[in-house]
Scaffold this active site. Structure first.
Site, short mmCIF file in Angstrom:
data_model
loop_
_atom_site.label_atom_id
_atom_site.label_comp_id
_atom_site.label_asym_id
_atom_site.label_seq_id
_atom_site.Cartn_x
_atom_site.Cartn_y
_atom_site.Cartn_z
N LYS A 1 0.85 -1.19 0.00
CA LYS A 1 0.00 0.00 0.00
C LYS A 1 0.88 1.23 0.00
CE LYS A 1 -3.35 2.34 2.99
NZ LYS A 1 -4.40 2.14 3.99
C1 R5P Z 1 -1.74 3.94 7.58
O1 R5P Z 1 -1.14 4.67 8.31
C2 R5P Z 1 -2.96 3.28 8.03
O2 R5P Z 1 -3.21 2.03 7.46
C3 R5P Z 1 -4.07 4.21 7.84
O3 R5P Z 1 -5.01 3.99 8.81
C4 R5P Z 1 -4.67 4.12 6.46
O4 R5P Z 1 -3.70 3.85 5.49
C5 R5P Z 1 -5.19 5.39 6.05
O5 R5P Z 1 -6.03 5.28 4.94
P1 R5P Z 1 -6.51 6.65 4.36
O6 R5P Z 1 -5.28 7.46 4.08
O7 R5P Z 1 -7.22 6.32 3.08
O8 R5P Z 1 -7.43 7.30 5.36
#
Ligand code: R5P
Length: 308
Positions: free
Chosen positions: A203
């Site tokens: 990711k």
């Molecule tokens: C990364 O730090 C964690 O998995 C987050 O909670 C997640 O990636 C955040 O997703 P988004 O940026 O779409 O809110």
């Protein structure tokens, strides 16, 4: 006792028809064992090769962030629209009904908070507990270029090895320190290191310039984070371009659950990811679904509850 009556010789051997040996649909995953592939095929839709993961693990270092104050109220209604749920074991056990059939990508590192150095993480889930929770994948934060880079890569290695023993794939999540630029050079470095250390998918963030090179040089599927809340059309545009340039999906949190109409938004994101709908069309879909959708986002009130 097995029934031994009426034993017959089989006739349908299809002699001359070679047994099929198809390549697995996900990039870099063909040499994995059956259980690993089967779990990946739950997270990624084999029909499109892509995924819309719903990330709700933010509480592991941010506490009750906007939209996640009550996961049982705000997130459970979204689950049917996601391909997979990225979540901590605490939130899963307390707030998500076990009847849910979506694959779980279990947050497996933590140990810090927004009040301290974010890269100072450790492995925060025993592999036995991940098996107990029926996890389809494990998620590990990796902080390239940050104070605890070495330790975070060590966490990835430990989780990949533990997951490999059980047939559970690992998602490496590239955490980017505040002082670092989220450009193609950095993201290319971080994602490639994660894949070379054994992550089964990665990711990362989208970057305007050079994202196609980041995706091409990562030998396993890449999914993008949504990042901070954007206007809905912009979030859909970002997802569209990322998919167009080689991402295998999104792992989106705030840009879904912080919307006024999260159920409408996740369906619009699905249209972009799985149907390659153009962003303006997907935005129209969002607006039309929003008209009828119950408001479950942060600006919605507390639902009426009858007393039992
Ligand atoms: C990364 O730090 C964690 O998995 C987050 O909670 C997640 O990636 C955040 O997703 P988004 O940026 O779409 O809110």
């Amino acid at each position: 006792m097995p029934d031994l009556d009426d034993l017959q010789d089989g006739k349908n051997y299809h002699i001359g028809v070679p047994m099929q040996s198809n390549a697995f649909f996900l990039k870099g995953s063909n040499s994995l064992d059956w259980g690993m592939k089967n779990r990946l095929a739950r997270v990624f839709n084999p029909a499109t090769g892509r995924t819309v993961m719903l990330a709700v693990d933010h509480g592991y270092f941010q506490g009750p962030t906007t939209g996640l104050e009550r996961i049982d109220i705000s997130i459970v209604p979204l689950v049917p629209y996601a391909d997979a749920l990225m979540i901590t074991r605490g939130a899963l056990r307390t707030s998500i009904p076990a009847e849910m059939s979506k694959p779980v990508v279990l947050r497996a590192t933590g140990g810090q908070s927004i009040l301290k150095e974010l890269s100072n993480e450790l492995v925060a889930v025993d592999i036995e507990d991940a098996v107990r929770l029926n996890a389809s994948a494990l998620a590990v934060q990796v902080y390239i270029g940050s104070a605890h880079e070495h330790q975070s890569i060590g966490n990835l290695v430990k989780v990949v090895d533990a997951g490999n023993r059980q047939g559970i794939p690992t998602l490496a999540v590239t955490g980017v320190g505040k002082e670092l630029a989220r450009d193609a050079k950095y993201l290319g470095l971080a994602t490639r290191i994660c894949a070379e250390m054994g992550a089964h998918f990665v990711k990362t963030y989208f970057c305007e310039k050079g994202f196609a090179r980041v995706a091409a040089a990562c030998p396993v599927p890449l999914v993008i984070a949504g990042g901070k809340k954007l206007p809905e059309l912009e979030a859909l545009q970002m997802a569209y371009v990322a998919i167009d340039q080689g991402a295998a999906g999104v792992d989106m949190g705030r840009n879904i659950f912080q919307c006024d109409a999260p159920i409408a938004m996740i369906q619009a994101v699905r249209a972009v990811v799985h149907d390659q709908e153009k962003p303006d069309k997907a935005y129209e879909l969002y607006l039309s679904l929003k008209k009828d959708a119950p408001r479950t986002g942060p600006s919605a009130g507390v639902p009426n509850r009858s007393r039992s």
